[in-house]
Design a protein around this motif. Structure first.
Motif, PDB file in Angstrom:
ATOM      1  N   VAL A  25       0.850  -1.199   0.000  1.00  0.00           N
ATOM      2  CA  VAL A  25       0.000   0.000   0.000  1.00  0.00           C
ATOM      3  C   VAL A  25       0.883   1.246   0.000  1.00  0.00           C
ATOM      4  CG1 VAL A  25      -1.636   1.343   1.385  1.00  0.00           C
ATOM      5  CG2 VAL A  25      -1.976  -1.110   1.084  1.00  0.00           C
ATOM      6  N   ALA A  26       1.891   1.253   0.869  1.00  0.00           N
ATOM      7  CA  ALA A  26       2.731   2.447   1.023  1.00  0.00           C
ATOM      8  C   ALA A  26       3.597   2.704  -0.202  1.00  0.00           C
ATOM      9  CB  ALA A  26       3.608   2.306   2.270  1.00  0.00           C
ATOM     10  N   ALA A  27       4.087   1.652  -0.821  1.00  0.00           N
ATOM     11  CA  ALA A  27       5.089   1.836  -1.891  1.00  0.00           C
ATOM     12  C   ALA A  27       4.743   1.002  -3.119  1.00  0.00           C
ATOM     13  CB  ALA A  27       6.474   1.459  -1.358  1.00  0.00           C
ATOM     14  N   GLY A  28       3.461   0.898  -3.439  1.00  0.00           N
ATOM     15  CA  GLY A  28       3.015   0.003  -4.509  1.00  0.00           C
ATOM     16  C   GLY A  28       3.660   0.269  -5.854  1.00  0.00           C
ATOM     17  N   GLU A  29       3.801   1.562  -6.189  1.00  0.00           N
ATOM     18  CA  GLU A  29       4.317   1.885  -7.515  1.00  0.00           C
ATOM     19  C   GLU A  29       5.778   1.420  -7.654  1.00  0.00           C
ATOM     20  OE1 GLU A  29       3.373   5.831  -8.667  1.00  0.00           O
ATOM     21  OE2 GLU A  29       4.051   5.496 -10.718  1.00  0.00           O
ATOM     22  N   ILE A  30       6.577   1.722  -6.617  1.00  0.00           N
ATOM     23  CA  ILE A  30       8.002   1.353  -6.685  1.00  0.00           C
ATOM     24  C   ILE A  30       8.149  -0.164  -6.659  1.00  0.00           C
ATOM     25  CG2 ILE A  30      10.216   1.516  -5.476  1.00  0.00           C
ATOM     26  CD1 ILE A  30       9.284   4.104  -4.253  1.00  0.00           C
TER      27      ILE A  30
END
Ligand SMILES: NC(=O)c1ccc[n+]([C@@H]2O[C@H](COP(=O)([O-])OP(=O)(O)OC[C@H]3O[C@@H](n4cnc5c(N)ncnc54)[C@H](OP(=O)(O)O)[C@@H]3O)[C@@H](O)[C@H]2O)c1
Length: 383
Positions: free
Chosen positions: A123-128
């Motif tokens: 959730v916090a860093a989904g894109e990376i």
């Protein structure tokens, strides 16, 4: 993987998911071998697990200080080093909250197969994380029952679905009014009707923040826009989620509410294994399955999470961090149940988003959100 023994590392082995993963390993000693275990503070249980499973690597909080019990004498490595170790085939990430983020990143960069329970990190860093997973050919396999259900429904399909429907048990308070919710006690919130889970995720299930985090998790895992992901209350927890296709066909995955089933599926994928310890569905329950809408006034956390997911950037990291603080403040009886959503909303309203953040910016947003949440509660808010 027929005939090959998979070498597993289990991060969070002393928690609810970690222990259930070890139950699956016990059921299939010729398929899985535990070579890494990581825990937080429950050293007694970890020592018993080390004694039974004889891993090569171990981690626990405070272990660096050298105060290691004699029965934990295997090599001490950080969770990141365990998660990315060349000898590990599959890493199970089942720590709670923020502690999953760096090990997940390490596993993704090492191109591992990852059985992911810790939704907060995605959730916090989904894109990376999804970008790095693509670049490094890492495979993220969901352990959450809803996401496992969707994943199972998608097997054999070439076209993307048009809609995902995540089911939610609705937690213990689905019939409560808003005013009754403010009087909810910690004991009531910890009594989940269908699942046995750790304390933080049980509180998240009662507020439906957990479902909101799962919507964001589904967005990243299945590359689906938020407007194509819905939530339905299904108190029996038998239908674990549904997938709708372009022709109107809907597939669902059903099973008893037992996390060992999605855990086992992720570990044995693409094979299915017969496990005599898993209860079979009793068809008598099928005539009583119900589905309903979530009342947004009673469960504001669901709305907050979906809004944060839609806005993107550092908002989801702030959401996770503020919620972790708020859930723990409720568990330590410093705020009331309805105060969880209020606190998360106040922190989100204060936040100045970073667009396309890198990992350092995500970690900074997390730190900012925690400090801001504590300042609100101590009456020393920045407003
Ligand atoms: N339980 C479920 O049914 C379920 C279902 C789907 C997804 N999930 C997700 O899975 C994750 C774990 O849930 P859970 O219910 O298993 O939680 P839990 O019972 O609270 O277990 C958390 C585990 O993480 C360990 N831990 C905490 N901080 C750590 C740190 N800094 N370093 C290393 N280990 C640390 C704990 O160790 P100690 O106990 O030794 O301190 C424990 O082993 C959560 O993200 C949750 O949302 C859970």
């Amino acid at each position: 993987m027929t005939g090959v023994i998979k070498q597993l590392a289990i991060l969070g082995s002393t928690g609810s998911i970690g222990q259930q993963t070890l139950e699956v390993v016990r059921a299939f000693p010729h398929r899985f071998r535990v070579i890494g275990l990581a825990a937080g503070k429950n050293i007694d249980l970890l020592a018993r697990q080390v004694n039974e499973f004889r891993p090569r690597f171990v981690y626990f909080q405070d272990g660096k200080s050298g105060q290691r019990p004699a029965d934990i004498n295997c090599e001490f490595l950080s969770p990141e080093d365990i998660a990315s170790h060349p000898r590990v085939d599959t890493v199970v990430i089942a720590t709670s909250g923020k502690s999953g983020l760096l090990p997940l990143m390490a596993a993704v960069k090492a191109g591992k197969e990852i059985a992911l329970a810790n939704k907060e990190s995605l959730v916090a860093a989904g894109e990376i994380i999804t970008r790095e997973a693509g670049l490094n050919k890492a495979l993220i396999l969901p352990l959450d029952s809803e996401h496992s259900a969707i994943w199972q429904c998608l097997q054999g399909e070439n076209q993307k679905p048009i809609r995902l429907v995540l089911t939610a048990s609705g937690g213990p308070f689905r019939h409560y009014s808003k005013s009754r919710l403010s009087k909810v006690t910690v004991e009531q919130a910890l009594k989940h009707p269908s699942w046995r889970m750790g304390r933080k995720v049980t509180v998240d299930s009662a507020t439906l923040m957990n479902k909101g985090l799962e919507v964001i998790e589904a967005h990243w895992l299945f590359d689906m826009p938020f407007e194509s992901i819905e939530v339905l209350v299904h108190p029996q927890s038998i239908v674990h989620s549904l997938v709708e296709f372009v022709d109107g066909s809907v597939k669902a995955q059903l099973g008893c509410p037992d996390m060992r089933l999605p855990i086992q599926y992720a570990l044995s994928y693409p094979e299915r294994l017969p496990n005599p310890h898993l209860e079979r569905l009793n068809w008598d329950v099928m005539s009583n399955l119900t589905f309903g809408q979530v009342d947004p006034d009673v469960f504001p956390c669901l709305r907050l999470a979906i809004e944060a997911g839609r806005k993107g950037g550092t908002y989801p990291a702030v959401l996770c961090a503020a919620d972790e603080v708020a859930a723990n403040l409720f568990l330590s009886r410093r705020i009331e149940f309805t105060g969880i959503a209020r606190l998360v909303e106040q922190v989100l309203e204060r936040h100045q988003m970073v667009v396309c953040p890198d990992l350092d910016e995500i970690i900074s947003a997390d730190v900012w959100a925690r400090e801001t949440a504590y300042r609100f509660v101590s009456g020393d808010s920045p407003c």
